[in-house]
Design an enzyme around this catalytic site. Structure first.
Site, PDB file in Angstrom:
ATOM      1  N   GLY A 355      10.295   0.176  11.491  1.00  0.00           N
ATOM      2  CA  GLY A 355      10.208  -0.104  11.893  1.00  0.00           C
ATOM      3  C   GLY A 355       9.014   0.257  12.352  1.00  0.00           C
ATOM      4  O   GLY A 355       9.390   0.538  12.922  1.00  0.00           O
ATOM      5  N   THR A 356       7.151   0.323  11.796  1.00  0.00           N
ATOM      6  CA  THR A 356       5.692   0.994  11.414  1.00  0.00           C
ATOM      7  C   THR A 356       4.588  -0.265  11.422  1.00  0.00           C
ATOM      8  O   THR A 356       5.195  -1.281  10.982  1.00  0.00           O
ATOM      9  CB  THR A 356       5.815   1.706  10.341  1.00  0.00           C
ATOM     10  OG1 THR A 356       6.780   2.731  10.094  1.00  0.00           O
ATOM     11  CG2 THR A 356       4.555   2.052   9.590  1.00  0.00           C
ATOM     12  N   VAL A 357       3.588   0.159  11.498  1.00  0.00           N
ATOM     13  CA  VAL A 357       2.440  -0.853  11.498  1.00  0.00           C
ATOM     14  C   VAL A 357       1.447  -0.136  10.298  1.00  0.00           C
ATOM     15  O   VAL A 357       1.074   0.860  10.587  1.00  0.00           O
ATOM     16  CB  VAL A 357       1.588  -1.258  12.529  1.00  0.00           C
ATOM     17  CG1 VAL A 357       2.566  -1.974  13.373  1.00  0.00           C
ATOM     18  CG2 VAL A 357       0.888  -0.040  13.564  1.00  0.00           C
ATOM     19  N   MET A 437       4.482  -1.013   5.032  1.00  0.00           N
ATOM     20  CA  MET A 437       5.303  -0.319   6.222  1.00  0.00           C
ATOM     21  C   MET A 437       6.859  -0.708   5.841  1.00  0.00           C
ATOM     22  O   MET A 437       7.218  -1.473   5.297  1.00  0.00           O
ATOM     23  CB  MET A 437       4.630  -0.980   7.451  1.00  0.00           C
ATOM     24  CG  MET A 437       4.748  -2.438   7.835  1.00  0.00           C
ATOM     25  SD  MET A 437       4.217  -2.984   9.156  1.00  0.00           S
ATOM     26  CE  MET A 437       2.532  -3.603   8.468  1.00  0.00           C
TER      27      MET A 437
END
Length: 537
Positions: A355, A356-357, A437
């Protein structure tokens, strides 16, 4: 490898890679990519662009990251690769017993218990101070503008926002979560694609971070607000934990894979799992990408690496084995011998002691940045500090409540961390940044992207577009619905429990930028499974 190769076979529907000379930023959100490009055109370098993009992503993709999350970075500049571990520690006064006293046998997903010190603002400040050319006030301005004036929600973002809202509406009924709904669902629902969302509190917080080089967040007014909110609802986090925070410059770890050095941040990150898998796989030959044998061995190596990471990886000073022990050729050979013609149920090994960029940025000075930040599990803990727009992460959920485990919960400790930036070099030259990601998909994505590039000669866009698999547990493996069915059937014959997943975002979202060593031309790819874009000039 021909870095300018535009080979996309056998993915006939793949987009072409993007080429540029002066600069490039690749992210999952077009507005964030443009923000980074804007900073490059104003005279900033790739580091400035990465910071601007990361800050912007907290606004334009809040479903995956935020000001209250963690960050890691790999930075190539002036002929050297630098690593930054900007993950935060658990509160000093938390413990397994203290959590049990609150009635928990396992660390909850939401609320104050899993909250750790946010590291993202500290990462921005550390990167800017060490390598940046422009002041933070200028670098963070695009993010501030989007937060203050608002922006139209993109399709994939709207989908995940609505999913999070429905989940939170059901599960987060306590008053401590009220400000999340006030901030991210001000109309009593998630904003829909095309609707404009803004957060002036978020803008003011970014402005304060910029003007104080993040000192307000860790020592000043913002730290006071976080402390007060934690005390009000019985949290463990205190201002003294924020004051003690420091982002750490670290030496990246690597393995050599067929002449290319693949780099990751050392533990507490899980990048070591990707490196161990590659270290195992380099002992095999892979003449064909689309073969049952190729996928089988990739999956088996990944399973073995994950088993080791789950047992052995935490903050380095708590580990029984070093990264060098786990990544040694001798241990790689030992693990390689466990791979047979049928699927195994993985178990951790014992190395010989010794759930990251995600975003990628590059400029015309030779600087390249691999950067990742996350709140974990989407919006994180479900807590938003009143009057700030700061959504706090729930990274502490990864701690173990088993006091004998290396990753056991303890005060002032960094947990096993899922977010990992990647970088590749050849000899003394940079190839470039890459990342995928998505929780525990990340090292699996790294392995697949590296092999697509090195073993099979795919350009960045094709390497990202290629159908993916994801090992889940035991012998269960999910594959994308466009994964070749005859290969899925063949893997099933070998004992893999193959499940066809309908949700493409389950398989991570990646970005790549390679630099051609002769011409200096940049070639980039962005994730087709989300709203990704490459901004370049």
């Amino acid at each position: 490898m021909n870095f300018l190769n535009d080979q996309s076979y056998p993915y006939s529907n793949t987009r072409h890679a993007t080429y540029a000379k002066n600069g490039m930023v690749a992210t999952s959100q077009p507005l964030a990519s443009q923000a980074g490009l804007e900073i490059l055109k104003k005279g900033g370098n790739a580091i400035d662009a990465a910071i601007a993009t990361a800050a912007c992503l907290t606004v334009v993709e809040p479903t995956s990251n935020g000001i209250g999350g963690d960050a890691f970075a790999l930075v190539w500049t002036k002929g050297k690769l630098h690593g930054l571990n900007a993950s935060g520690r658990s509160p000093k006064n938390i413990s397994i017993d203290a959590v049990k006293e609150k009635g928990y046998e396992e660390i909850p997903t939401y609320g104050w218990v899993p909250v750790t010190v946010p590291g993202a603002p500290g990462a921005w400040a550390a990167l800017s101070e060490k390598f940046g050319k422009l002041p933070l006030t200028e670098v963070l301005q695009p993010a501030i503008t989007y937060a203050e004036e608002g922006y139209p929600v993109s399709p994939t973002l709207g989908k995940f926002w609505n999913k999070a809202y429905n989940n939170f509406k059901e599960k987060l009924t306590d008053s401590q979560f009220e400000n999340w709904f006030n901030t991210f669902a001000p109309e009593g629902r998630a904003p829909q694609p095309g609707e404009v969302w803004a957060s002036r509190d978020h803008a003011e917080t970014l402005r304060e971070i910029a003007e104080t080089n993040a000192k307000s967040f860790y020592e000043g007014d913002l730290a006071d607000k976080i402390d007060a909110f934690s005390r009000e609802h019985g949290g463990f986090l205190r201002k003294e934990d924020l004051v003690a925070y420091e982002a750490d410059w670290v030496d990246p770890i690597h393995v050599n894979y067929r002449g290319y050095d693949v780099w990751e941040i050392p533990p507490n990150g899980q990048g070591i799992a990707a490196l161990e898998a590659l270290n195992i796989l380099k002992g095999f030959d892979f003449p064909d990408k689309e073969s049952i044998n190729t996928y089988h061995k990739q999956i088996e190596a990944m399973k073995l690496a994950f088993a080791d990471a789950e047992k052995h990886v935490t903050e380095e000073n708590h580990m029984l084995f070093t990264a060098n022990d786990i990544l040694s050729d001798a241990y790689g050979e030992k693990r390689r011998k466990l791979i047979t013609d049928t699927a195994l149920t993985p178990e951790a090994g014992e190395p010989a002691a010794g759930g990251t960029v995600y975003l990628a940025a590059a400029d015309n000075e030779g600087n390249m940045v691999s950067f990742i930040q996350s709140n974990y599990m989407g919006f994180g803990s479900g807590l938003v500090v009143p009057g700030t727009g700061i959504a706090l992460q729930n990274r502490g959920h990864n701690f173990s409540m088993d006091p004998k485990h290396v990753n056991a919960l303890a005060g002032g400790k960094r947990t096993y961390h899922t977010i990992i930036p990647g970088f590749m070099t050849k000899g003394d030259q940079p190839v470039g940044p890459f990342g995928v990601m998505g929780g525990f998909m990340q090292p699996q994505g790294h392995v697949q992207v590296v092999m697509n590039t090195v073993d099979f000669g795919l350009n960045p866009q094709a390497a990202l577009d290629a159908p993916r698999w994801q090992w889940k547990k035991d012998k269960k493996v999910d594959v994308e619905n466009r994964f070749p069915h005859h290969l899925a059937q063949g893997l099933s014959v070998k004992g893999h429990d193959i499940q066809i997943a309908l949700e493409p975002n389950e398989f991570g979202r990646g970005q790549i930028i390679w630099r051609d060593p002769e011409s200096g031309v940049l070639v980039g790819g962005t994730e087709s499974r989300t709203d990704g874009t490459v901004a370049a000039w």
